[in-house]
Design an enzyme around this catalytic site. Structure first.
Site, PDB file in Angstrom:
ATOM      1  N   LYS A 176      31.438  70.351  56.857  1.00 26.82           N
ATOM      2  CA  LYS A 176      31.467  70.287  58.409  1.00 26.82           C
ATOM      3  C   LYS A 176      33.137  70.908  58.245  1.00 26.82           C
ATOM      4  CE  LYS A 176      30.992  67.196  62.370  1.00 26.82           C
ATOM      5  NZ  LYS A 176      30.419  65.486  62.866  1.00 26.82           N
ATOM      6  N   LYS A 208      33.378  66.560  55.250  1.00 20.25           N
ATOM      7  CA  LYS A 208      33.995  66.690  56.675  1.00 20.25           C
ATOM      8  C   LYS A 208      35.135  67.063  56.287  1.00 20.25           C
ATOM      9  CE  LYS A 208      33.670  64.898  61.123  1.00 20.25           C
ATOM     10  NZ  LYS A 208      33.191  64.544  62.010  1.00 20.25           N
ATOM     11  N   ASP A 239      28.623  59.943  59.706  1.00 19.69           N
ATOM     12  CA  ASP A 239      29.541  60.546  59.176  1.00 19.69           C
ATOM     13  C   ASP A 239      31.036  59.542  58.328  1.00 19.69           C
ATOM     14  OD1 ASP A 239      28.511  62.299  59.935  1.00 19.69           O
ATOM     15  OD2 ASP A 239      30.188  63.605  61.057  1.00 19.69           O
TER      16      ASP A 239
END
Length: 247
Positions: free
Chosen positions: A207, A173, A99
């Site tokens: 996400k 995300k 990430d």
């Protein structure tokens, strides 16, 4: 629909941030990993220095729980080479999901070519090693127009440089959960920001991270269309409980 397979159970505080000793903080990490194993969440998301520990515990338990970590966290302002080196170390330690925090500061300053370069290079590294790559855009630091543009930028870099079979392995995300806001504003996923991300990152997945602390909130995000939820409240969520604070 198996709720647990949407949940990235998350603990990203250093000992200093948690106001714990290093030994106490390690105990918290071990607890989070053990819970992920017991509950068989999709993934446990921890800091890079904890990846090897988590991977060994999960391998020993012989369960299908991924290990994720954050790269260039939480501000995303490191040089490209620093991002790549940190990711390479995590890959060597057995990570499954990377990430990355995108350099949203450079994006806001109009340094679009630099941002595209980092998204391309880091995504290429992750996909070449069969990892899931997620790009944290830090929605609390952006206005709606910037959320739209940055989500689309990441999407366009992926669509222009990788085969369709790889699209499912790249996410946009929402948040780090560490951004400091004012006036009590959310620093994580909200319904309006997630809708903007979904509309502008498709066919990449989204996400939702930060602020999802109850079963109802998790189901709301899934109904909207997110494929993963990052939360420090994973156990409370699957127990249909509420968490009063945290990521």
């Amino acid at each position: 629909m198996e709720l647990k397979q949407y949940l990235d159970s998350t603990y990203l505080k250093t000992a200093t941030q948690a106001e714990l000793t290093e030994a106490e903080n390690l105990t918290v990490v071990n607890t989070i990993v053990d819970e992920a194993i017991q509950e068989q969440f999709k993934l446990v998301m921890i800091r890079p220095e904890m990846v090897k520990l988590a991977k060994e515990k999960i391998t020993t338990a012989n369960v299908k729980v991924g290990v994720g970590t954050v790269i260039d966290f939480p501000e995303g302002r490191g040089a490209l080479q620093e991002k790549l080196q940190e990711a390479e170390k995590a890959i060597a330690d057995g990570v499954d999901d990377l990430d990355f925090v995108v350099d949203y500061t450079s994006f806001k300053a109009g340094k679009i070519a630099d941002v595209k370069e980092q998204v391309l290079a880091c995504t290429k590294l992750g996909l070449a090693n069969d990892k899931i790559v997620k790009w944290i855009i830090e929605v609390a630091a952006l206005n709606n127009q910037q959320i739209v543009r940055l989500s689309a930028l990441i999407k366009n870099v992926v669509l222009s440089n990788f085969e369709e079979e790889h699209y499912q392995s790249v996410f946009v995300k929402s948040s780090t959960g560490f951004y400091k806001t004012t006036d009590g504003q959310s620093n994580g996923a909200t319904v309006p920001t997630i809708k903007l991300m979904l509309e502008n990152s498709f066919p990449l997945s989204v996400k939702a991270a930060g602020g999802v602390r109850t079963y109802e909130e998790a189901m709301q995000m899934i109904t909207l269309g997110v494929k993963r939820i990052g939360t420090s409240s994973a156990k409370a969520i699957v127990s249909d409980g509420n968490a009063s604070d945290g990521y």
